[in-house]
Design a protein around this motif. Structure first.
Motif, mmCIF file in Angstrom:
data_model
loop_
_atom_site.group_PDB
_atom_site.id
_atom_site.type_symbol
_atom_site.label_atom_id
_atom_site.label_comp_id
_atom_site.label_asym_id
_atom_site.label_seq_id
_atom_site.Cartn_x
_atom_site.Cartn_y
_atom_site.Cartn_z
ATOM 1 N N LEU A 215 -27.121 19.328 1.291
ATOM 2 C CA LEU A 215 -28.145 18.263 2.082
ATOM 3 C C LEU A 215 -29.443 18.869 1.455
ATOM 4 O O LEU A 215 -30.768 18.288 1.886
ATOM 5 N N ALA A 216 -29.574 19.722 0.299
ATOM 6 C CA ALA A 216 -30.764 20.376 -0.155
ATOM 7 C C ALA A 216 -31.669 19.625 -0.547
ATOM 8 O O ALA A 216 -32.834 19.440 -0.182
ATOM 9 N N ALA A 217 -31.290 18.606 -1.360
ATOM 10 C CA ALA A 217 -32.330 17.567 -1.761
ATOM 11 C C ALA A 217 -33.049 16.768 -0.969
ATOM 12 O O ALA A 217 -33.994 16.285 -0.697
ATOM 13 N N TYR B 283 -20.596 13.483 -7.042
ATOM 14 C CA TYR B 283 -22.012 12.988 -6.940
ATOM 15 C C TYR B 283 -22.713 14.195 -6.286
ATOM 16 O O TYR B 283 -22.554 15.092 -5.628
ATOM 17 N N GLY B 284 -24.065 13.858 -6.383
ATOM 18 C CA GLY B 284 -25.139 14.726 -5.679
ATOM 19 C C GLY B 284 -26.468 14.164 -5.592
ATOM 20 O O GLY B 284 -26.426 12.688 -5.808
ATOM 21 N N TYR B 285 -27.227 14.761 -4.673
ATOM 22 C CA TYR B 285 -28.447 13.819 -4.420
ATOM 23 C C TYR B 285 -29.536 14.704 -4.893
ATOM 24 O O TYR B 285 -29.407 15.770 -5.279
ATOM 25 N N ALA B 286 -30.480 13.708 -5.559
ATOM 26 C CA ALA B 286 -31.774 14.473 -6.103
ATOM 27 C C ALA B 286 -33.116 13.692 -5.324
ATOM 28 O O ALA B 286 -32.919 12.759 -5.030
ATOM 29 N N VAL B 287 -34.312 14.319 -5.329
ATOM 30 C CA VAL B 287 -35.386 13.656 -4.980
ATOM 31 C C VAL B 287 -35.871 12.373 -5.767
ATOM 32 O O VAL B 287 -35.371 12.622 -7.146
ATOM 33 N N MET B 288 -36.252 11.600 -5.559
ATOM 34 C CA MET B 288 -36.551 10.478 -6.496
ATOM 35 C C MET B 288 -37.778 10.778 -7.163
ATOM 36 O O MET B 288 -38.451 11.759 -6.999
ATOM 37 N N PRO B 289 -38.044 10.145 -8.536
ATOM 38 C CA PRO B 289 -39.177 10.407 -9.130
ATOM 39 C C PRO B 289 -40.496 10.381 -8.544
ATOM 40 O O PRO B 289 -40.638 9.709 -7.507
ATOM 41 N N THR B 290 -41.476 11.176 -8.781
ATOM 42 C CA THR B 290 -42.693 11.490 -8.378
ATOM 43 C C THR B 290 -43.986 11.166 -9.345
ATOM 44 O O THR B 290 -45.166 11.247 -8.808
ATOM 45 N N VAL B 291 -43.623 10.588 -10.290
ATOM 46 C CA VAL B 291 -44.619 10.278 -11.198
ATOM 47 C C VAL B 291 -44.534 8.900 -11.511
ATOM 48 O O VAL B 291 -43.533 8.200 -11.923
ATOM 49 N N PRO B 292 -45.608 8.261 -11.208
ATOM 50 C CA PRO B 292 -45.516 6.652 -11.484
ATOM 51 C C PRO B 292 -45.339 6.035 -12.806
ATOM 52 O O PRO B 292 -45.467 6.664 -13.812
ATOM 53 N N SER C 233 -36.856 16.479 0.058
ATOM 54 C CA SER C 233 -37.533 15.145 0.217
ATOM 55 C C SER C 233 -38.393 15.067 1.600
ATOM 56 O O SER C 233 -39.422 14.647 1.667
ATOM 57 N N ALA C 234 -37.416 15.296 2.607
ATOM 58 C CA ALA C 234 -38.333 15.361 3.933
ATOM 59 C C ALA C 234 -39.404 16.159 4.016
ATOM 60 O O ALA C 234 -40.489 15.753 4.676
ATOM 61 N N SER C 235 -39.572 17.369 3.352
ATOM 62 C CA SER C 235 -40.665 18.332 3.225
ATOM 63 C C SER C 235 -41.811 17.545 2.366
ATOM 64 O O SER C 235 -42.979 17.991 2.608
ATOM 65 N N LYS C 236 -41.481 16.648 1.612
ATOM 66 C CA LYS C 236 -42.415 16.110 0.692
ATOM 67 C C LYS C 236 -42.746 14.696 1.095
ATOM 68 O O LYS C 236 -43.284 13.999 0.315
ATOM 69 N N SER D 23 -33.993 10.950 11.630
ATOM 70 C CA SER D 23 -34.751 11.381 10.557
ATOM 71 C C SER D 23 -34.134 10.795 9.417
ATOM 72 O O SER D 23 -32.684 10.927 9.005
ATOM 73 N N ARG D 24 -34.860 10.094 8.675
ATOM 74 C CA ARG D 24 -34.077 9.254 7.388
ATOM 75 C C ARG D 24 -35.021 9.742 6.036
ATOM 76 O O ARG D 24 -35.202 8.661 5.548
ATOM 77 N N PRO D 25 -35.028 10.723 5.617
ATOM 78 C CA PRO D 25 -35.839 10.635 4.288
ATOM 79 C C PRO D 25 -34.953 10.261 3.125
ATOM 80 O O PRO D 25 -33.860 10.490 3.223
ATOM 81 N N PHE D 26 -35.657 9.642 2.063
ATOM 82 C CA PHE D 26 -34.881 8.887 1.193
ATOM 83 C C PHE D 26 -34.839 9.779 -0.157
ATOM 84 O O PHE D 26 -35.630 10.485 -0.425
ATOM 85 N N VAL D 27 -33.832 9.589 -0.549
ATOM 86 C CA VAL D 27 -33.387 10.205 -1.944
ATOM 87 C C VAL D 27 -32.693 9.640 -2.864
ATOM 88 O O VAL D 27 -32.424 8.293 -2.805
ATOM 89 N N MET D 28 -32.062 10.003 -4.134
ATOM 90 C CA MET D 28 -31.518 9.478 -5.281
ATOM 91 C C MET D 28 -30.094 9.819 -5.264
ATOM 92 O O MET D 28 -30.094 11.206 -5.333
ATOM 93 N N ALA D 29 -28.948 9.171 -5.122
ATOM 94 C CA ALA D 29 -27.528 9.820 -5.562
ATOM 95 C C ALA D 29 -27.283 9.554 -6.922
ATOM 96 O O ALA D 29 -27.899 8.442 -7.576
ATOM 97 N N TYR D 30 -26.707 10.232 -7.494
ATOM 98 C CA TYR D 30 -26.250 10.216 -8.967
ATOM 99 C C TYR D 30 -24.966 10.825 -9.445
ATOM 100 O O TYR D 30 -24.265 11.923 -8.458
ATOM 101 N N ASN D 31 -24.163 9.996 -10.440
ATOM 102 C CA ASN D 31 -22.824 10.622 -10.603
ATOM 103 C C ASN D 31 -22.809 11.740 -11.630
ATOM 104 O O ASN D 31 -23.319 11.630 -12.713
ATOM 105 N N LYS D 32 -22.457 12.874 -11.270
ATOM 106 C CA LYS D 32 -22.510 14.123 -12.018
ATOM 107 C C LYS D 32 -21.752 13.752 -13.289
ATOM 108 O O LYS D 32 -22.134 14.350 -14.450
#
Length: 440
Positions: free
Chosen positions: A374-376, A292-301, A380-383, A151-160
């Protein structure tokens, strides 16, 4: 080869394949048979992959008396050639590990085993797997060819640290907001975004996400919609990050995913969009470990401040790998034994610890969700949202990538040429529609 089989060969050009050489289904495991496995070369963890090959072969020989040898492909073209050869000759691979987006094409050919209840039992039963990972195994629960492997849901890593220093409390939830943050974070030898424009598998996912968020699923009622204005806007946004916004390293026109991860890991970029948990193994050993952390990617176009009517707030495609077994295989029972071994909680935990690929095994997955890192990814997998279950989708996917490939010269020149882009999209539209029509 009929039209649908020809389409499969073209479509599978961007997936991860795992074949197994045929053996007599009536033979015992002690016959010393060898399963020959074709799989995509892991460019992020090549050394670890070679060791995994050896471990799998040794374990399967111990369990089933059969060896497993591995052959890798390095590119979609290489993969296409190998798969076409096997499909035309009716021999070679017994098992293919297909990216989930290519499973509909595989199903449409009728060339792969439609799993029976007995076959599911031999691999631990359908309840061994997370229900969500079965979502693209077939058109419905009674017609399935795909066995979930990763399973490979995609997210975005960011430098805190970089975000905090710039006064940014969290990554933006809109693509326009992310671009603004990336501009703010570009400078002093760093860039806002690390994006692999030269990767054969990632670029189309950005276009799909921005398009579906704006209400265009790219395929609707058997019709391709690559020239839709919102998809043109998606390409202008994606290509513009490097060409006109200057928030991506110019060298990224040739980057693969591994190079984008390396740049972020070296602290040279603030955001790393479109990555999965596979990046975690590398980043935890990099200069940004613990930062670093993970966040879901933007969902607004692009161009919007909220999800428009008809838009889908997808964070990721329903992504991963499915194992499918060729009907021509003379060794389907042995292939099922290998699949069973690869999908146990024990095997999948070893794979996750090595490569960062999230498991499809429900028992293991339910243990891992407690990891806050792995929270983000779990969110992401759920959405996540599935790509169209259409036999021609994989060719549509290739057309989307080709637009980016053909745009690289303009990127290198620092521009997004709308005339050229529209021409490429018109060509892609024609190719995609032809593929959809053939797959009917």
């Amino acid at each position: 080869m009929n039209a649908s089989r020809g389409l499969l060969a073209a479509a599978l050009a961007a997936t991860v394949a795992i074949p197994v050489t045929a053996c007599d289904p009536g033979s015992s495991a002690e016959d010393g048979r060898t399963l020959n496995v074709l799989i995509g070369a892991n460019s992020i963890y090549p050394t670890e992959q070679k060791q995994w090959f050896a471990d799998v072969s040794a374990k399967f020989q111990q369990q089933a008396g059969a060896k497993v040898t591995f052959e890798t492909f390095a590119s979609p073209t290489d993969e296409l050639t190998k798969i076409q050869t096997s499909m035309l000759s009716g021999q070679g691979p017994d098992i293919y590990a297909l990216g989930t987006t290519f499973t509909p094409t595989a199903y449409s050919t009728g060339a792969f085993v439609d799993l029976t209840a007995d076959q599911w039992t031999k691999i631990g039963g359908r309840d061994r797997f997370l229900p969500a990972t079965l979502g693209i195994s077939g058109p419905d629960a009674t017609h399935e060819v795909g066995i979930p492997f990763t399973s490979r849901p995609f997210v975005m890593a960011y430098n805190k640290e970089l975000l905090a220093a710039a006064g940014i409390d969290k990554p933006a939830s809109t693509w326009d907001g992310l671009r603004q943050q990336a501009r703010q974070l570009t400078g002093a030898g760093r860039y806002g975004l690390a994006v692999a424009y030269g990767d054969g598998f990632d670029p189309w996912k950005f276009i799909w996400a921005m398009s579906i968020q704006a209400g265009n699923p790219l395929v609707s009622d058997g019709k391709a919609r690559l020239t839709d204005p919102v998809t043109v806007k998606a390409y202008q946004t994606y290509l513009g990050w490097l060409a006109t916004d200057k928030v991506v390293d110019p060298a990224a026109t040739g980057w693969k995913n591994a190079q984008a991860i390396a740049a972020f890991g070296a602290g040279k970029a603030a955001f790393l969009p479109m990555v999965s948990a596979t990046s975690k193994v590398t980043l935890d050993k990099s200069a940004v470990a613990g930062k670093y952390g993970y966040a879901v990617m933007p969902t607004v176009p692009p161009g919007a401040t909220s999800l428009p009517s008809g838009g889908v707030g997808a964070t990721s495609i329903l992504s991963g790998d499915n194992l499918v077994i060729a009907k021509y295989s003379k060794n389907q029972d042995l292939a099922l034994r290998l699949v069973n071994m690869l999908t146990t909680a024990e095997s999948q935990e070893a794979y996750y610890r090595t490569f960062g690929e999230l498991p499809t095994n429900a028992e293991l997955a339910n243990r891992l969700v407690a990891d806050p890192a792995l929270a983000a990814i779990v969110d992401s997998a759920s959405k996540a949202h599935g790509t169209p279950f259409h036999g021609g989708w994989s060719k549509v996917q290739l057309a989307l990538v080709n637009v980016v490939v053909q745009s690289v010269p303009n990127l290198a020149a620092g521009k997004v040429d709308d005339t050229s882009l529209n021409a490429l999209l018109a060509q892609g539209q024609s190719e995609a529609q032809a593929a959809l029509d053939k797959a009917k």
